[in-house]
Scaffold this active site. Structure first.
Site, short mmCIF file in Angstrom:
data_model
loop_
_atom_site.label_atom_id
_atom_site.label_comp_id
_atom_site.label_asym_id
_atom_site.label_seq_id
_atom_site.Cartn_x
_atom_site.Cartn_y
_atom_site.Cartn_z
N GLY A 14 47.17 -4.57 -29.94
CA GLY A 14 46.72 -4.76 -31.33
C GLY A 14 47.89 -5.00 -32.25
O GLY A 14 47.94 -4.48 -33.37
N SER A 16 48.80 -7.86 -33.55
CA SER A 16 48.69 -9.10 -34.32
C SER A 16 48.53 -8.87 -35.82
O SER A 16 48.61 -9.83 -36.60
CB SER A 16 47.51 -9.93 -33.79
OG SER A 16 46.36 -9.11 -33.71
N ILE A 19 48.57 -1.86 -38.38
CA ILE A 19 49.47 -0.80 -37.89
C ILE A 19 50.27 -1.29 -36.68
O ILE A 19 51.46 -1.00 -36.53
CB ILE A 19 48.65 0.47 -37.55
CG1 ILE A 19 48.11 1.10 -38.84
CG2 ILE A 19 49.48 1.46 -36.75
CD1 ILE A 19 47.07 2.19 -38.64
N GLY A 20 49.59 -2.06 -35.81
CA GLY A 20 50.28 -2.59 -34.62
C GLY A 20 51.41 -3.53 -35.01
O GLY A 20 52.49 -3.52 -34.41
N ASP A 65 41.77 -10.13 -24.60
CA ASP A 65 40.74 -9.23 -25.12
C ASP A 65 40.76 -7.96 -24.25
O ASP A 65 40.38 -7.99 -23.08
CB ASP A 65 39.37 -9.93 -25.03
CG ASP A 65 38.25 -9.05 -25.56
OD1 ASP A 65 38.48 -7.84 -25.80
OD2 ASP A 65 37.12 -9.57 -25.72
N ASN A 92 47.21 0.89 -29.29
CA ASN A 92 46.85 0.86 -30.71
C ASN A 92 45.57 0.07 -31.00
O ASN A 92 44.84 0.40 -31.92
CB ASN A 92 48.03 0.25 -31.49
CG ASN A 92 47.65 -0.15 -32.90
OD1 ASN A 92 47.49 0.69 -33.78
ND2 ASN A 92 47.50 -1.45 -33.13
N ALA A 93 45.28 -0.95 -30.19
CA ALA A 93 44.13 -1.83 -30.47
C ALA A 93 42.83 -1.04 -30.49
O ALA A 93 42.59 -0.20 -29.63
CB ALA A 93 44.04 -2.93 -29.41
N SER A 144 42.71 8.71 -34.68
CA SER A 144 42.32 8.73 -36.10
C SER A 144 42.00 10.17 -36.48
O SER A 144 41.62 10.98 -35.61
CB SER A 144 41.07 7.87 -36.30
OG SER A 144 40.50 8.14 -37.57
N TYR A 157 32.57 5.45 -33.19
CA TYR A 157 34.03 5.39 -33.40
C TYR A 157 34.63 6.80 -33.38
O TYR A 157 35.64 7.04 -32.71
CB TYR A 157 34.31 4.67 -34.72
CG TYR A 157 35.77 4.59 -35.10
CD1 TYR A 157 36.66 3.80 -34.37
CD2 TYR A 157 36.26 5.28 -36.21
CE1 TYR A 157 38.00 3.72 -34.72
CE2 TYR A 157 37.60 5.19 -36.57
CZ TYR A 157 38.47 4.42 -35.82
OH TYR A 157 39.80 4.34 -36.18
N LYS A 161 37.31 8.15 -30.59
CA LYS A 161 38.63 8.70 -30.90
C LYS A 161 38.75 10.14 -30.37
O LYS A 161 39.83 10.55 -29.95
CB LYS A 161 38.91 8.62 -32.40
CG LYS A 161 39.09 7.19 -32.90
CD LYS A 161 40.22 6.44 -32.18
CE LYS A 161 40.61 5.13 -32.85
NZ LYS A 161 41.62 4.37 -32.11
N THR A 192 44.92 -1.48 -44.28
CA THR A 192 44.99 -2.59 -43.31
C THR A 192 43.69 -3.39 -43.46
O THR A 192 42.91 -3.13 -44.36
CB THR A 192 45.07 -2.09 -41.84
OG1 THR A 192 43.82 -1.46 -41.51
CG2 THR A 192 46.21 -1.13 -41.60
N1 LIG Z 1 43.34 1.58 -41.02
C1 LIG Z 1 42.95 2.84 -40.99
O1 LIG Z 1 42.57 3.42 -42.04
C2 LIG Z 1 42.99 3.62 -39.71
C3 LIG Z 1 42.75 5.00 -39.79
C4 LIG Z 1 42.78 5.75 -38.63
C5 LIG Z 1 43.06 5.15 -37.42
N2 LIG Z 1 43.29 3.81 -37.35
C6 LIG Z 1 43.58 3.25 -36.03
O2 LIG Z 1 44.77 2.49 -36.09
C7 LIG Z 1 44.75 1.47 -35.08
C8 LIG Z 1 45.09 0.13 -35.70
O3 LIG Z 1 44.14 -0.17 -36.68
P1 LIG Z 1 44.46 -1.08 -37.96
O4 LIG Z 1 44.08 -0.31 -39.14
O5 LIG Z 1 45.80 -1.68 -37.84
O6 LIG Z 1 43.32 -2.17 -37.73
P2 LIG Z 1 43.32 -3.79 -37.79
O7 LIG Z 1 44.16 -4.25 -38.92
O8 LIG Z 1 41.90 -4.15 -37.73
O9 LIG Z 1 44.04 -4.18 -36.42
C9 LIG Z 1 43.41 -3.92 -35.19
C10 LIG Z 1 44.22 -4.55 -34.09
O10 LIG Z 1 43.56 -4.30 -32.85
C11 LIG Z 1 43.40 -5.56 -32.18
N3 LIG Z 1 42.20 -5.55 -31.37
C12 LIG Z 1 40.96 -5.14 -31.70
N4 LIG Z 1 40.13 -5.33 -30.68
C13 LIG Z 1 40.84 -5.89 -29.67
C14 LIG Z 1 40.53 -6.34 -28.37
N5 LIG Z 1 39.29 -6.28 -27.88
N6 LIG Z 1 41.53 -6.85 -27.61
C15 LIG Z 1 42.79 -6.94 -28.09
N7 LIG Z 1 43.15 -6.54 -29.33
C16 LIG Z 1 42.18 -6.03 -30.11
C17 LIG Z 1 43.31 -6.59 -33.30
O11 LIG Z 1 43.65 -7.85 -32.75
P3 LIG Z 1 43.08 -9.25 -33.31
O12 LIG Z 1 43.05 -9.14 -34.82
O13 LIG Z 1 44.10 -10.22 -32.81
O14 LIG Z 1 41.73 -9.40 -32.72
C18 LIG Z 1 44.37 -6.06 -34.25
O15 LIG Z 1 45.64 -6.46 -33.83
C19 LIG Z 1 43.36 1.53 -34.47
O16 LIG Z 1 43.43 2.28 -33.27
C20 LIG Z 1 42.53 2.29 -35.50
O17 LIG Z 1 41.46 2.98 -34.91
C21 LIG Z 1 43.26 3.02 -38.48
#
Ligand SMILES: NC(=O)c1ccc[n+]([C@@H]2O[C@H](COP(=O)([O-])OP(=O)(O)OC[C@H]3O[C@@H](n4cnc5c(N)ncnc54)[C@H](OP(=O)(O)O)[C@@H]3O)[C@@H](O)[C@H]2O)c1
Length: 269
Positions: A14, A16, A19-20, A65, A92-93, A144, A157, A161, A192
């Site tokens: 993840g 792209s 957070i990743g 994927d 992370n994804a 999370s 979700y 987690k 994000t």
């Molecule tokens: N943002 C928050 O408030 C928050 C809070 C708590 C926990 N988190 C956790 O933090 C982590 C990152 O989240 P984020 O906020 O950075 O979200 P994000 O901006 O939506 O990014 C999610 C990433 O995961 C990748 N991904 C999703 N499904 C995938 C799949 N099937 N195969 C490969 N890659 C996949 C996406 O890739 P593509 O875009 O290229 O598809 C993207 O790079 C996650 O584990 C999320 O649960 C986030």
């Protein structure tokens, strides 16, 4: 404190966006050789180019994927074929969802969330654990705060987690005798695309939503990707050499309360 990942191979899923992306960039600044995974080829390529600019080390960008066995297998194989080793795996994804038990019409959302957020992590870790044993490397799973706190509105979700948190604890115990550490970093509200993807809300509405959310945060600010990335690299580094099986929360002290929408969901109508 000097964090250095020169000659270490780090796989970030993840990577792209979000957070990743922040995590990949920080590891790149610290000299790591990176394997980056995501589905969006253009975004992934842009992140890889930014990482390369840090120290001139070209990352391996894998479009896959992780909700499919082929995607997971391709990720593991290409990483090991290319680098011949792995030192850090950052799972992370993930995808989120909006669902409650009464609004669940079929099992699609549940299956999608568990396929990506749990099965994908289990499968990728299974395939890469032997390489981590060889290097005495470590794993950082991104969970999370809703894996431990009970927050109504994203039932599968939160369950996924919680499963990931227990996965960390169990695999940490399994791998400790082999010198491999396994930890979780749990972000709180982090700016994000994650929530916008789930809800489809506009940037303006999202900013209003974040502002509302920040009233639950004693430190007064939502996190940004770099807040999480800094904890990930610290946990992955030698500075944390005896830290394993733990869940490090980065959330500004977020306090959950029952919201009026929660109460609406719970009303016996
Ligand atoms: N943002 C928050 O408030 C928050 C809070 C708590 C926990 N988190 C956790 O933090 C982590 C990152 O989240 P984020 O906020 O950075 O979200 P994000 O901006 O939506 O990014 C999610 C990433 O995961 C990748 N991904 C999703 N499904 C995938 C799949 N099937 N195969 C490969 N890659 C996949 C996406 O890739 P593509 O875009 O290229 O598809 C993207 O790079 C996650 O584990 C999320 O649960 C986030």
């Amino acid at each position: 404190m000097n964090l250095d990942f020169t000659n270490k191979v780090v796989l970030v899923t993840g990577a792209s966006i979000g957070i990743g992306e922040s995590t990949a960039l920080l590891f790149a600044k610290l000299g790591a050789k990176l394997s980056l995974v995501g589905r969006n080829e253009a975004n992934l390529g842009a992140v890889a180019a930014k990482c390369e600019k840090q120290k001139g080390v070209k990352p391996l960008a894998i479009v896959a994927d992780l909700g499919t066995d082929e995607g997971v297998e391709k990720t593991a194989k290409q990483t090991l074929d290319h680098f011949k080793r792995l030192d850090v795996l950052v799972n992370n994804a993930a995808v989120g969802c909006r669902a409650t038990i009464l609004t669940t019409e079929d099992m699609k959302v549940f299956d999608d969330v568990f396929r990506i957020d749990v099965r994908g992590v289990y499968n990728l870790t299974r395939l890469l654990a032997p390489a981590l044993v060889e290097t005495k490397g470590n794993i950082v799973n991104i969970s999370s705060i809703v894996g431990t706190a009970v927050s109504v509105g994203a039932l599968p979700y939160g369950m996924a987690k919680a499963a990931l948190d227990h996965f960390t604890r169990l695999v940490a115990l399994e791998l400790a005798p082999k010198g491999v550490r396994v930890n979780t970093v749990s972000p709180g509200l982090t700016e994000t695309n994650f929530v916008k993807r789930i809800t489809g809300i506009s940037e303006t509405k999202y900013q209003e939503w974040l502002e509302g959310g920040s009233t639950h945060i004693p430190m007064g600010q939502v996190c940004v990707g770099d807040d999480i990335a800094r904890m990930v690299v610290f946990i992955a580094s030698e500075h944390s050499r005896l830290v394993t099986g733990t869940n490090v929360v980065v959330d500004g002290g977020f306090q959950f309360t029952i919201s009026s929408s929660d109460l609406d969901t719970r009303k016996n109508k």
